[in-house]
Design a protein around this motif. Structure first.
Motif, PDB file in Angstrom:
ATOM      1  N   VAL A  21       4.453  -7.092  -0.747  1.00  0.00           N
ATOM      2  CA  VAL A  21       4.519  -5.712  -0.229  1.00  0.00           C
ATOM      3  C   VAL A  21       4.830  -5.798   1.261  1.00  0.00           C
ATOM      4  O   VAL A  21       3.981  -6.155   2.069  1.00  0.00           O
ATOM      5  CB  VAL A  21       3.199  -4.950  -0.468  1.00  0.00           C
ATOM      6  N   VAL A  22       6.056  -5.487   1.612  1.00  0.00           N
ATOM      7  CA  VAL A  22       6.505  -5.621   3.007  1.00  0.00           C
ATOM      8  C   VAL A  22       6.055  -4.408   3.816  1.00  0.00           C
ATOM      9  O   VAL A  22       5.608  -4.532   4.948  1.00  0.00           O
ATOM     10  CB  VAL A  22       8.047  -5.783   3.055  1.00  0.00           C
ATOM     11  N   VAL A  23       6.190  -3.205   3.248  1.00  0.00           N
ATOM     12  CA  VAL A  23       5.694  -1.963   3.862  1.00  0.00           C
ATOM     13  C   VAL A  23       4.955  -1.195   2.775  1.00  0.00           C
ATOM     14  O   VAL A  23       5.555  -0.861   1.741  1.00  0.00           O
ATOM     15  CB  VAL A  23       6.849  -1.101   4.426  1.00  0.00           C
ATOM     16  N   GLY A  24       3.676  -0.919   2.969  1.00  0.00           N
ATOM     17  CA  GLY A  24       2.887  -0.191   1.975  1.00  0.00           C
ATOM     18  C   GLY A  24       2.746   1.280   2.337  1.00  0.00           C
ATOM     19  O   GLY A  24       3.635   1.864   2.970  1.00  0.00           O
ATOM     20  N   ILE A  25       1.627   1.884   1.966  1.00  0.00           N
ATOM     21  CA  ILE A  25       1.387   3.313   2.221  1.00  0.00           C
ATOM     22  C   ILE A  25       1.501   3.611   3.717  1.00  0.00           C
ATOM     23  O   ILE A  25       0.995   2.845   4.539  1.00  0.00           O
ATOM     24  CB  ILE A  25      -0.019   3.706   1.724  1.00  0.00           C
ATOM     25  N   GLY A  26       2.142   4.706   4.054  1.00  0.00           N
ATOM     26  CA  GLY A  26       2.173   5.151   5.444  1.00  0.00           C
ATOM     27  C   GLY A  26       3.545   5.277   6.042  1.00  0.00           C
ATOM     28  O   GLY A  26       3.686   5.685   7.197  1.00  0.00           O
ATOM     29  N   ASP A  27       4.596   4.943   5.288  1.00  0.00           N
ATOM     30  CA  ASP A  27       5.943   5.121   5.839  1.00  0.00           C
ATOM     31  C   ASP A  27       6.731   6.061   4.920  1.00  0.00           C
ATOM     32  O   ASP A  27       6.197   6.585   3.951  1.00  0.00           O
ATOM     33  CB  ASP A  27       6.635   3.768   6.026  1.00  0.00           C
ATOM     34  N   ASP A  28       8.016   6.276   5.226  1.00  0.00           N
ATOM     35  CA  ASP A  28       8.811   7.177   4.389  1.00  0.00           C
ATOM     36  C   ASP A  28       9.037   6.596   3.000  1.00  0.00           C
ATOM     37  O   ASP A  28       9.210   7.330   2.031  1.00  0.00           O
ATOM     38  CB  ASP A  28      10.153   7.483   5.063  1.00  0.00           C
ATOM     39  N   GLY A  29       9.045   5.282   2.920  1.00  0.00           N
ATOM     40  CA  GLY A  29       9.175   4.619   1.628  1.00  0.00           C
ATOM     41  C   GLY A  29       8.406   3.314   1.666  1.00  0.00           C
ATOM     42  O   GLY A  29       8.076   2.806   2.739  1.00  0.00           O
ATOM     43  N   ALA A  30       8.117   2.798   0.475  1.00  0.00           N
ATOM     44  CA  ALA A  30       7.500   1.476   0.398  1.00  0.00           C
ATOM     45  C   ALA A  30       8.618   0.438   0.315  1.00  0.00           C
ATOM     46  O   ALA A  30       9.686   0.707  -0.241  1.00  0.00           O
ATOM     47  CB  ALA A  30       6.613   1.385  -0.832  1.00  0.00           C
ATOM     48  N   VAL A  31       8.362  -0.736   0.873  1.00  0.00           N
ATOM     49  CA  VAL A  31       9.326  -1.837   0.793  1.00  0.00           C
ATOM     50  C   VAL A  31       8.655  -2.979   0.050  1.00  0.00           C
ATOM     51  O   VAL A  31       7.564  -3.422   0.437  1.00  0.00           O
ATOM     52  CB  VAL A  31       9.762  -2.318   2.194  1.00  0.00           C
ATOM     53  N   VAL A  32       9.299  -3.416  -1.028  1.00  0.00           N
ATOM     54  CA  VAL A  32       8.751  -4.532  -1.804  1.00  0.00           C
ATOM     55  C   VAL A  32       9.796  -5.635  -1.907  1.00  0.00           C
ATOM     56  O   VAL A  32      11.006  -5.365  -1.995  1.00  0.00           O
ATOM     57  CB  VAL A  32       8.298  -4.069  -3.215  1.00  0.00           C
ATOM     58  N   ALA A  33       9.310  -6.865  -1.867  1.00  0.00           N
ATOM     59  CA  ALA A  33      10.210  -8.029  -1.931  1.00  0.00           C
ATOM     60  C   ALA A  33      10.208  -8.573  -3.349  1.00  0.00           C
ATOM     61  O   ALA A  33       9.153  -8.671  -3.985  1.00  0.00           O
ATOM     62  CB  ALA A  33       9.729  -9.102  -0.953  1.00  0.00           C
ATOM     63  N   HIS A  34      11.392  -8.879  -3.847  1.00  0.00           N
ATOM     64  CA  HIS A  34      11.489  -9.467  -5.177  1.00  0.00           C
ATOM     65  C   HIS A  34      12.713 -10.367  -5.253  1.00  0.00           C
ATOM     66  O   HIS A  34      13.819  -9.939  -4.929  1.00  0.00           O
ATOM     67  CB  HIS A  34      11.584  -8.355  -6.238  1.00  0.00           C
ATOM     68  N   GLY A  36      13.913 -12.709  -3.478  1.00  0.00           N
ATOM     69  CA  GLY A  36      14.715 -12.932  -2.285  1.00  0.00           C
ATOM     70  C   GLY A  36      15.332 -11.682  -1.677  1.00  0.00           C
ATOM     71  O   GLY A  36      15.854 -11.716  -0.567  1.00  0.00           O
ATOM     72  N   GLY A  37      15.277 -10.538  -2.399  1.00  0.00           N
ATOM     73  CA  GLY A  37      15.800  -9.287  -1.850  1.00  0.00           C
ATOM     74  C   GLY A  37      14.663  -8.304  -1.598  1.00  0.00           C
ATOM     75  O   GLY A  37      13.512  -8.572  -1.942  1.00  0.00           O
ATOM     76  N   GLU A  38      14.981  -7.177  -0.970  1.00  0.00           N
ATOM     77  CA  GLU A  38      13.968  -6.150  -0.728  1.00  0.00           C
ATOM     78  C   GLU A  38      14.430  -4.806  -1.295  1.00  0.00           C
ATOM     79  O   GLU A  38      15.602  -4.430  -1.139  1.00  0.00           O
ATOM     80  CB  GLU A  38      13.674  -6.020   0.767  1.00  0.00           C
ATOM     81  N   LEU A  39      13.489  -4.111  -1.924  1.00  0.00           N
ATOM     82  CA  LEU A  39      13.758  -2.784  -2.475  1.00  0.00           C
ATOM     83  C   LEU A  39      12.931  -1.754  -1.721  1.00  0.00           C
ATOM     84  O   LEU A  39      11.809  -2.050  -1.286  1.00  0.00           O
ATOM     85  CB  LEU A  39      13.366  -2.737  -3.952  1.00  0.00           C
ATOM     86  N   VAL A  40      13.471  -0.542  -1.594  1.00  0.00           N
ATOM     87  CA  VAL A  40      12.717   0.584  -1.033  1.00  0.00           C
ATOM     88  C   VAL A  40      12.449   1.575  -2.164  1.00  0.00           C
ATOM     89  O   VAL A  40      13.361   1.895  -2.933  1.00  0.00           O
ATOM     90  CB  VAL A  40      13.513   1.277   0.093  1.00  0.00           C
ATOM     91  N   VAL A  41      11.209   2.042  -2.271  1.00  0.00           N
ATOM     92  CA  VAL A  41      10.825   2.991  -3.315  1.00  0.00           C
ATOM     93  C   VAL A  41      10.285   4.250  -2.658  1.00  0.00           C
ATOM     94  O   VAL A  41       9.389   4.173  -1.807  1.00  0.00           O
ATOM     95  CB  VAL A  41       9.743   2.395  -4.238  1.00  0.00           C
ATOM     96  N   VAL A  42      10.848   5.402  -3.043  1.00  0.00           N
ATOM     97  CA  VAL A  42      10.364   6.688  -2.506  1.00  0.00           C
ATOM     98  C   VAL A  42      10.143   7.650  -3.667  1.00  0.00           C
ATOM     99  O   VAL A  42      10.801   7.542  -4.709  1.00  0.00           O
ATOM    100  CB  VAL A  42      11.363   7.313  -1.491  1.00  0.00           C
ATOM    101  N   VAL A  43       9.231   8.576  -3.499  1.00  0.00           N
ATOM    102  CA  VAL A  43       9.007   9.611  -4.524  1.00  0.00           C
ATOM    103  C   VAL A  43       8.525  10.879  -3.833  1.00  0.00           C
ATOM    104  O   VAL A  43       7.729  10.820  -2.899  1.00  0.00           O
ATOM    105  CB  VAL A  43       8.000   9.127  -5.602  1.00  0.00           C
ATOM    106  N   ASP A  44       9.055  12.002  -4.241  1.00  0.00           N
ATOM    107  CA  ASP A  44       8.660  13.294  -3.665  1.00  0.00           C
ATOM    108  C   ASP A  44       8.666  14.350  -4.755  1.00  0.00           C
ATOM    109  O   ASP A  44       9.544  14.352  -5.623  1.00  0.00           O
ATOM    110  CB  ASP A  44       9.625  13.714  -2.552  1.00  0.00           C
ATOM    111  N   THR A  45       7.693  15.241  -4.681  1.00  0.00           N
ATOM    112  CA  THR A  45       7.538  16.316  -5.663  1.00  0.00           C
ATOM    113  C   THR A  45       7.850  17.665  -5.037  1.00  0.00           C
ATOM    114  O   THR A  45       7.446  17.925  -3.900  1.00  0.00           O
ATOM    115  CB  THR A  45       6.078  16.323  -6.173  1.00  0.00           C
ATOM    116  N   LEU A  46       8.559  18.504  -5.783  1.00  0.00           N
ATOM    117  CA  LEU A  46       8.776  19.888  -5.371  1.00  0.00           C
ATOM    118  C   LEU A  46       8.057  20.799  -6.367  1.00  0.00           C
ATOM    119  O   LEU A  46       8.329  20.737  -7.569  1.00  0.00           O
ATOM    120  CB  LEU A  46      10.269  20.240  -5.370  1.00  0.00           C
TER     121      LEU A  46
END
Ligand code: ADP
Ligand code: MG
Length: 315
Positions: A21-34, A36-46
């Motif tokens: 977990v490169v960036v966890g709770i508290g930013d615009d998205g989470a960053v996870v490493a897998h 050798g690469g990194e993914l950004v995950v975001v979710v928002d509800t309307l």
């Protein structure tokens, strides 16, 4: 307890982060490493009646559901790739669904994002979109601002707040219609976000209001900031429609603009101006040592902060 205290108390303790977990709770998205690469995950509800007025055109709801998430991806400097959709509907109305899916599909297609899954349930109208993106360089976070940085923002501010206030009024006036479109059809600043990833120190998207969102950057970075009020980019339509005092109020405290606010060292400005359209951003202030955010008038005097605060659920 506001939403931030609620998350800190009940959900942050669940974030027992491993090294991936490169960036966890508290930013615009989470960053996870897998692998050798990194993914950004975001979710928002309307939620109908909270994030958009009941009766908003279904194509606009679909567009916004994608755009607010693409905006978080932009704020992380990532490239969006895949989306899931969790849709809760009071009833299955084919006319509504055709327009909603067209609006959602057009926004996702314009960012080259594929819908790969989701969930469909009956209940009060609620739209949740999750987007997964990839990083070509380290993520742009809220926490990297440094004293001496400039503070800048893309586009113009306050239009969406004015547009929401005008939504129920009759169409026909060009300024009113443009402002309403700024609420219904926010433009995620994906290209700018990618340009910022290589030169900015910190970024956030303006979803809760400029002061609140820049406040998040300063808090995460352990710095203070100054905003030059006369420098704020206000659209001609906003000025004409609202007058200067109300325009300023919307620009500082109104949410829903989905512009990017960011900080960068002055030396990075020429490169960013060359990479981005010159009109794409405006320098509005600076990061200084200390804590808090001050607004300065044309003479450099500190203005009272009660003019505007950001939107908070549950406060
Ligand atoms: P944004 O406006 O960029 O979408 P939010 O203000 O909604 O961000 O959320 C602030 C941070 O808290 C984000 O990192 C988000 O992922 C996290 N967050 C929000 N709600 C929850 C929750 N229920 N559980 C865990 N993390 C959450
Ligand atoms: Mg955000």
């Amino acid at each position: 307890m506001d939403e931030f205290a609620l998350i800190a108390r009940y959900f942050a303790p669940l974030a027992d982060a491993g090294a991936d977990v490169v960036v966890g709770i508290g930013d615009d998205g989470a960053v996870v490493a897998h692998r050798g690469g990194e993914l950004v995950v975001v979710v928002d509800t309307l939620v109908e009646g909270v994030h958009f007025p009941a009766g908003l055109a279904p194509a606009a709801i679909g567009h916004r559901a994608a755009a607010v998430n693409l905006s978080d991806i932009a704020a992380m400097g990532a490239v969006p790739r895949w989306a899931t959709l969790a849709l809760t509907l009071p009833q299955a109305d084919p006319v509504w669904l055709a327009a909603f899916s067209q609006g959602l599909g057009a926004a996702l297609a314009s960012a080259d994002v594929a819908l790969v899954g989701g969930d469909t349930t009956r209940g009060p109208l609620t739209v949740t979109v999750q987007i997964i993106g990839v990083l070509e360089q380290p993520a742009l976070t809220r926490g990297g601002a440094q004293a001496g940085d400039l503070i800048a923002v893309s586009g113009t501010l306050g239009d969406a707040a004015a547009g929401l206030a005008l939504w129920a009024t009759p169409p026909g006036d060009a300024d009113r219609d443009w402002l309403v479109q700024r609420f219904c059809h926010p433009t995620p600043r994906l290209a700018l976000g990618r340009a910022l990833a290589v030169c900015a120190h910190a970024a956030i998207d303006v979803s809760d209001g400029l002061l609140a969102d820049i406040g998040h950057i300063l808090e995460a970075s352990g710095c203070a900031g100054e905003i030059d009020l006369p420098a704020l980019p206000l659209s001609a339509a906003l000025r004409r429609h609202c007058g200067s005092e109300q325009a300023l109020h919307h620009a500082l405290g109104g949410g829903d603009d989905y512009e990017l606010a960011f900080t960068l060292p002055p030396a990075a400005l020429p490169a960013l101006s060359a990479a981005a359209d010159r009109a794409a951003f405006t320098v509005i202030g600076r990061v200084v040592a200390g804590s808090g955010l001050r607004c300065l008038d044309a003479e450099g005097r500190v203005m009272p902060r009660d003019m505007a605060t950001g939107y908070r659920h549950f406060s």
